[in-house]
Scaffold this motif. Structure first.
Motif, PDB file in Angstrom:
ATOM      1  N   SER A  47       0.841  -1.195   0.000  1.00  0.00           N
ATOM      2  CA  SER A  47       0.000   0.000   0.000  1.00  0.00           C
ATOM      3  C   SER A  47       0.875   1.243   0.000  1.00  0.00           C
ATOM      4  O   SER A  47       1.983   1.224   0.545  1.00  0.00           O
ATOM      5  N   MET A  48       0.370   2.304  -0.623  1.00  0.00           N
ATOM      6  CA  MET A  48       1.128   3.546  -0.702  1.00  0.00           C
ATOM      7  C   MET A  48       0.171   4.733  -0.732  1.00  0.00           C
ATOM      8  O   MET A  48      -0.982   4.584  -1.133  1.00  0.00           O
ATOM      9  N   LYS A  49       0.660   5.877  -0.314  1.00  0.00           N
ATOM     10  CA  LYS A  49      -0.131   7.097  -0.321  1.00  0.00           C
ATOM     11  C   LYS A  49      -0.285   7.558  -1.774  1.00  0.00           C
ATOM     12  O   LYS A  49       0.675   7.567  -2.537  1.00  0.00           O
ATOM     13  N   ALA A  50      -1.505   7.928  -2.173  1.00  0.00           N
ATOM     14  CA  ALA A  50      -1.767   8.366  -3.539  1.00  0.00           C
ATOM     15  C   ALA A  50      -2.915   9.369  -3.542  1.00  0.00           C
ATOM     16  O   ALA A  50      -3.634   9.521  -2.560  1.00  0.00           O
ATOM     17  N   ILE A  68      -3.824   0.357  -2.896  1.00  0.00           N
ATOM     18  CA  ILE A  68      -3.484  -0.943  -2.317  1.00  0.00           C
ATOM     19  C   ILE A  68      -3.538  -2.017  -3.397  1.00  0.00           C
ATOM     20  O   ILE A  68      -4.478  -2.068  -4.188  1.00  0.00           O
ATOM     21  N   PHE A  69      -2.530  -2.901  -3.403  1.00  0.00           N
ATOM     22  CA  PHE A  69      -2.580  -4.103  -4.228  1.00  0.00           C
ATOM     23  C   PHE A  69      -3.354  -5.152  -3.438  1.00  0.00           C
ATOM     24  O   PHE A  69      -2.850  -5.708  -2.473  1.00  0.00           O
ATOM     25  N   LEU A  77      -6.975  -1.440  -5.450  1.00  0.00           N
ATOM     26  CA  LEU A  77      -7.976  -0.808  -4.583  1.00  0.00           C
ATOM     27  C   LEU A  77      -7.477   0.558  -4.133  1.00  0.00           C
ATOM     28  O   LEU A  77      -6.320   0.714  -3.753  1.00  0.00           O
ATOM     29  N   PHE A  78      -8.348   1.558  -4.198  1.00  0.00           N
ATOM     30  CA  PHE A  78      -8.048   2.891  -3.679  1.00  0.00           C
ATOM     31  C   PHE A  78      -9.037   3.188  -2.566  1.00  0.00           C
ATOM     32  O   PHE A  78     -10.255   3.126  -2.774  1.00  0.00           O
ATOM     33  N   LEU A 155       9.015   5.204  -6.659  1.00  0.00           N
ATOM     34  CA  LEU A 155       7.768   4.554  -6.253  1.00  0.00           C
ATOM     35  C   LEU A 155       6.884   4.301  -7.470  1.00  0.00           C
ATOM     36  O   LEU A 155       6.317   3.217  -7.624  1.00  0.00           O
ATOM     37  N   LEU A 156       6.793   5.274  -8.358  1.00  0.00           N
ATOM     38  CA  LEU A 156       5.979   5.127  -9.556  1.00  0.00           C
ATOM     39  C   LEU A 156       6.477   3.980 -10.438  1.00  0.00           C
ATOM     40  O   LEU A 156       5.697   3.157 -10.902  1.00  0.00           O
TER      41      LEU A 156
END
Length: 187
Positions: A47-50, A68-69, A77-78, A155-156
């Protein structure tokens, strides 16, 4: 004076002659290509901030949250910071993905550029990185293009490579694409 002019004119012609030579070819271009393509990227975090930028039907406004994967359910998933909103795109629905970079002027620089003697602030720009996805959901027959703003280039790149591996996409130039299934192509 005539001698100086002649030498100067001769120097211009000699410089022009050297500039017109063909460029030297790399003896093995495949070796240089593979060395740049094989740079391994770190695996993406689960998961990462987006920031959701729009594109999914029914969700017009931008939202900040977590990308999130969700491997258990085979989807991306967002989750919004506010609990009731969740956006998900099944891995099977993602057709193309690529990393996009845009230069944008921060809000403070826009305000400062309107102040007298603050005109140089208008030249300030920052790079904004987006994960852009093209999707087509076979269940709902909804398709679209959506993007998520991520923090940095590393990250991208790791998210893009991880998503391509999970969805079975292949790299074509700078983007990742899913090949059409043979069963879908025949009517």
């Amino acid at each position: 004076m005539r001698t100086i002019f002649t030498l100067l004119l001769l120097g211009v012609f000699v410089t022009g002659a050297f500039a017109q030579r063909p460029r030297a070819m790399d003896p093995d271009p495949a070796a240089t290509k593979t060395s740049t393509q094989t740079t391994p990227t770190k695996p993406a975090p689960k998961s990462m901030k987006a920031k959701y930028e729009g594109g999914v039907f029914g969700y017009r406004n931008t939202m900040e949250g977590t990308l999130i994967f969700d491997d258990e359910n085979n989807r991306l998933l967002f989750k919004d910071k506010k609990p009731p909103k969740e956006i998900f795109i099944p891995y099977a629905a993602i057709n193309q993905a690529y990393a996009d970079t845009q230069k944008k002027r921060p809000g403070a620089a826009t305000v400062a550029s309107h102040i007298p003697y603050g005109g140089l602030a208008g030249l300030i720009k920052t790079k904004v990185r987006y994960l852009t996805l093209q999707f087509e959901d076979p269940d709902s027959k909804v398709s679209g293009i959506t993007s998520f703003k991520l923090d940095n280039r590393d990250l991208l790149e790791s998210v893009l490579v991880t998503l391509a591996e999970k969805t079975g996409m292949t790299k074509r130039g700078d983007i990742y694409v899913r090949k059409k299934d043979e069963a879908k192509a025949t009517p």
